[in-house]
Design an enzyme around this catalytic site. Structure first.
Site, PDB file in Angstrom:
ATOM      1  N   ASP A   1     -25.587  40.467  36.263  1.00  0.00           N
ATOM      2  CA  ASP A   1     -25.651  39.135  35.663  1.00  0.00           C
ATOM      3  C   ASP A   1     -24.267  38.525  35.447  1.00  0.00           C
ATOM      4  O   ASP A   1     -23.349  39.167  34.932  1.00  0.00           O
ATOM      5  CB  ASP A   1     -26.382  39.239  34.322  1.00  0.00           C
ATOM      6  CG  ASP A   1     -26.892  37.904  33.837  1.00  0.00           C
ATOM      7  OD1 ASP A   1     -26.068  36.981  33.667  1.00  0.00           O
ATOM      8  OD2 ASP A   1     -28.107  37.780  33.620  1.00  0.00           O
TER       9      ASP A   1
ATOM     10  N   SER B   1     -27.396  33.048  35.625  1.00  0.00           N
ATOM     11  CA  SER B   1     -28.627  33.642  35.123  1.00  0.00           C
ATOM     12  C   SER B   1     -29.759  32.631  35.166  1.00  0.00           C
ATOM     13  O   SER B   1     -30.082  32.100  36.223  1.00  0.00           O
ATOM     14  CB  SER B   1     -28.394  34.227  33.733  1.00  0.00           C
ATOM     15  OG  SER B   1     -29.409  35.138  33.399  1.00  0.00           O
TER      16      SER B   1
END
Length: 752
Positions: free
Chosen positions: A226, A81
């Site tokens: 993610d 991320s």
């Protein structure tokens, strides 16, 4: 080990990836790509592991600053991320100072738009004023389809491409100045996906695709989201790459409190935090005494606090200094550190190659031959990534794609620049809802619930049908078929039908005397030309009828009853505003002409002309707007229903809405506003305070009131750029003792 809890709320977690955005600024001209470590250095290989954390992840920049200051080499990087974004920038050759400079320059609240407004076609720009919610739903198989994510991704992807431009055309991440891995989650299988090759910007985007906030990344036939869901701190990935020693950087907020868990959102957010913490703690448990953990606890910065990104950097720096004793074991003497940097291989510069073919892929509903006309890059040009990037933005601004990517490949000795489009999965038919409200707190209240239904690409040239309904005041219906007549979509015809009914109060010398019921309906045929994306010119013919009635017997109006409408029309629009609502730069202008004629079926012959021009400039947080508005019937004795109605906030403030009616008017306004507060992105962007000074008058008034000289008015207001649309609370005052309070929500106020 320190046990961490993240106090992110569920919505804030959904915005986690936005803070992963690295700014659009290109690398400074003096930037050199740092080389990659050779195998001959006799020391332990050091792997840097950067965890996910949204805006909190900006603390990683502070960590890297201290590593550089302490002369600690990094031989490989693994990130998730935000950690993947900062890690990719460092791996591609940027220093900590360069990353800090560009990341703190990002306008976080503006990066969420699908494309810059200046690139949106002129005939669609007006929709962002009418439909201020910005909510676009798809209509498929008789039902509504929501977008794959709340946040548009194109500008984010474009920023990623620019920030790693120093990596050239590297497709093997081992060949970057520092070998790099980005971690994502395979949405279908739930497995961890480690990106070690391919398009670096796509890997960054996949690693930060927070479910619900961003649409999943479709890459090589798989969907990715993610990496926080499976490996928020990928220690094992770094070990598999090169690491004898791991420097692991998890970021977190203080432990959740009982008070923060008192809502459904708080509970859902904490449940997500617990799941993420589980996979993170499992990785921390593998650290040994050789490794260094640098936990970063951010007291007042959450995952969604993008405006506080600059505050997170020194917090990371302070955390690294606390770990200085452990880090110092791996510090190199100045000469050896300089030699380590010098021994790294530079990434080859992007070659200057001639493009043999421009190929468009993924254009299924849309016509690729129409889209090709909006590309500036042509076969025979020298490849220019900045030019190709601008092409993709121009295509996305057409409104049909979630993203358009580009890639230069070589096939059989030919250089092919390929533009790959991802058409909106919820299109090409869309529903736009909106709400609006206005009141003067004295009984004049109007509201509206509006829906716009749009069907696009009805034919190969891009014909579209837009139908609008509103229930409230006014009640309205409209439908327009917008048909381009050439592949460049420069010229168009636009037949339409319209109808509306509204109630308005009539005033005489400031006293309310009647309520007017106006009903107007008809049809129009326009033809025109799109003047780039900045303007549009139309000519048209209109036929219809207007019906007027009041709730009193003798309001003194000569035009009650039904009258036929028949006129030629003209409209010119210029629009270069960066935002239609609370703009900060640009100009807007519209000129409208209505030429009624009995030969065209009108009840009488007359003409009206009106205009509105404004320009906006910003100095810091201060925004100045100068506007001029006016209209005249050119001494043609226009009937009441086509005279000019003014009054309300910013429009002779102090007078009631539409209180002043006349055959001519002129108004000049200077507006000042300043952003006094930022609000979280889930609710909007900012709160503004401002004032206006207005001068003008209304002449040949309907109520016979004399108008001499300039009528001076002014206002004080608060404005909120919210997810429900613009909200204004204002106080207006005009000479003669007129004053009024106003509340506007949504598109019911024609602000600047």
């Amino acid at each position: 080990m320190m046990k961490r809890r993240d106090s992110r709320a569920f919505i804030a977690a959904a915005w986690l990836a936005v803070a992963a955005v690295v700014p659009a600024a290109a690398l400074p001209a003096e930037t050199e790509v740092t080389p990659r470590a050779t195998e001959s250095v006799k020391r332990p290989k050091i792997g840097l592991v950067l965890g996910g954390g949204g805006a909190k992840g900006a603390a990683h920049i502070g960590i890297i600053k201290v590593l550089e200051e302490m002369r600690i080499p990094v031989d490989c990087i693994a990130g998730t991320s935000m950690g993947a974004i900062v890690g990719a920038a460092y791996a591609a050759g940027m220093s900590a100072l360069q990353i800090e400079q560009v990341i703190t320059a990002v306008e976080w609240k503006e990066i969420l738009a699908s494309a810059p407004r200046q690139d949106i076609p002129a005939h669609r720009k007006g929709l962002d004023f009418i439909f201020t919610l910005g909510l676009e739903l798809g209509v498929k198989d008789g039902g509504l389809v929501t977008p794959g994510g709340l946040v548009p991704t194109h500008q984010i992807e474009a920023l990623f491409r620019r920030i790693v431009a120093g990596a050239g055309q590297v497709s093997d991440f081992n060949q970057l100045p520092i070998p790099f891995r980005a971690v994502a989650t395979d949405l279908e299988s739930g497995a961890m996906q480690v990106f070690d090759r391919g398009d670096l910007s796509v890997a960054m985007r996949a690693s930060m695709a927070v479910p619900g906030a961003f649409a999943p990344v479709d890459y090589n036939g798989r969907l990715y989201v993610d990496g926080m869901l499976v490996r928020n701190l990928p220690v094992d990935v770094a070990r598999q790459m090169c690491a004898d020693v791991v420097i692991a950087v998890p970021v977190a907020n203080p432990a959740a409190t009982r008070e923060s868990l008192g809502t459904m959102i708080g509970v859902a957010g904490q449940a997500m935090n617990i799941a993420i913490a589980a996979n993170e703690n499992a990785q921390i448990a593998t650290l040994t005494t050789k490794d260094v953990e640098i936990p970063v606890i951010l007291q007042n910065v959450t995952s969604a606090d993008f405006a506080k990104v600059p505050e997170a950097i020194p917090i990371g720096e302070a955390a690294a200094r606390k770990a200085a004793a452990a880090l110092s074991r791996y510090s190199l003497p100045p000469r050896e550190y300089a030699q380590w940097r010098a021994n790294l291989s530079k990434v080859a510069a992007v070659p200057k190659v001639k493009i043999d073919e421009v190929r468009l892929v993924g254009f299924h509903t849309t016509n690729p031959e129409v889209m090709r006309t909006f590309l500036q890059t042509k076969p025979g040009d020298i490849y220019d990534p900045a030019k190709a990037d601008a092409d993709t933005t121009r295509l996305v601004a057409r409104g049909d794609f979630t993203a358009v990517n580009y890639q230069l490949i070589t096939e059989e000795g030919r250089n092919v620049l390929t533009y790959t489009a991802l058409e909106k999965p919820w299109g090409p038919n869309y529903l736009l809802p909106d709400v609006n409200l206005s009141t003067d707190f004295k009984g004049d209240t109007a509201w509206g619930l509006r829906v716009d239904y749009e069907k696009r690409w009805l034919n190969s040239l891009g014909g579209e049908l837009r139908t609008s309904f509103q229930l409230g005041r006014p009640n309205l219906f409209g439908a327009e078929f917008y048909q381009p007549v050439d592949r460049h979509q420069r010229f168009f015809i636009a037949p339409s039908v319209f109808g509306y009914q509204t109630l308005e109060y009539l005033y005489s010398a400031g006293t309310r005397i009647a309520q007017l019921d106006t009903r107007r309906y008809g049809a129009r045929l326009d033809g025109g030309v799109a003047l780039g994306t900045w303007g549009e010119f139309r000519l048209g013919l209109m036929r219809g009828s207007v019906d007027l009635s009041t709730n009193v017997e003798n309001p003194g109006l000569p035009d009650l009853g039904s009258s036929a409408l028949g006129a030629g029309t003209m409209r010119f629009v210029y629009d270069s505003l960066d935002k239609r609502l609370f703009p900060t730069e640009g100009s807007y202008g519209i000129v409208y002409g209505n030429f009624s004629n009995t030969g065209l079926g009108g009840e009488r012959t007359y003409k009206t002309m009106s205009f509105h021009a404004s320009t906006v400039r910003t100095l810091g947080r201060n925004v100045w707007t100068i506007a001029l508005r006016g209209g005249s019937d050119l001494n043609s004795n226009a009937p009441f229903y086509d005279q000019f109605k003014v009054g309300g906030l910013f429009n002779f403030s102090g007078y009631r809405p539409n209180e002043l009616i006349g055959r001519e008017y002129a108004l000049g306004v200077v507006q000042y506003r300043r952003r006094i507060a930022d609000i979280i992105e889930t609710l909007g962007t900012g709160v503004y305070a401002g004032a206006t000074l207005e001068a003008g008058n209304v002449f040949q008034r309907l109520d016979g009131t004399a108008a001499r000289g300039a009528l001076i008015s002014g206002s004080l207001f608060l404005g909120v750029n919210s997810k429900l649309g613009p909200v204004y609370l204002g106080y207006g005052h005009s000479e003669g003792g007129r004053s009024a309070l106003y509340l506007y929500l949504g598109s019911s106020l024609e602000a600047f």
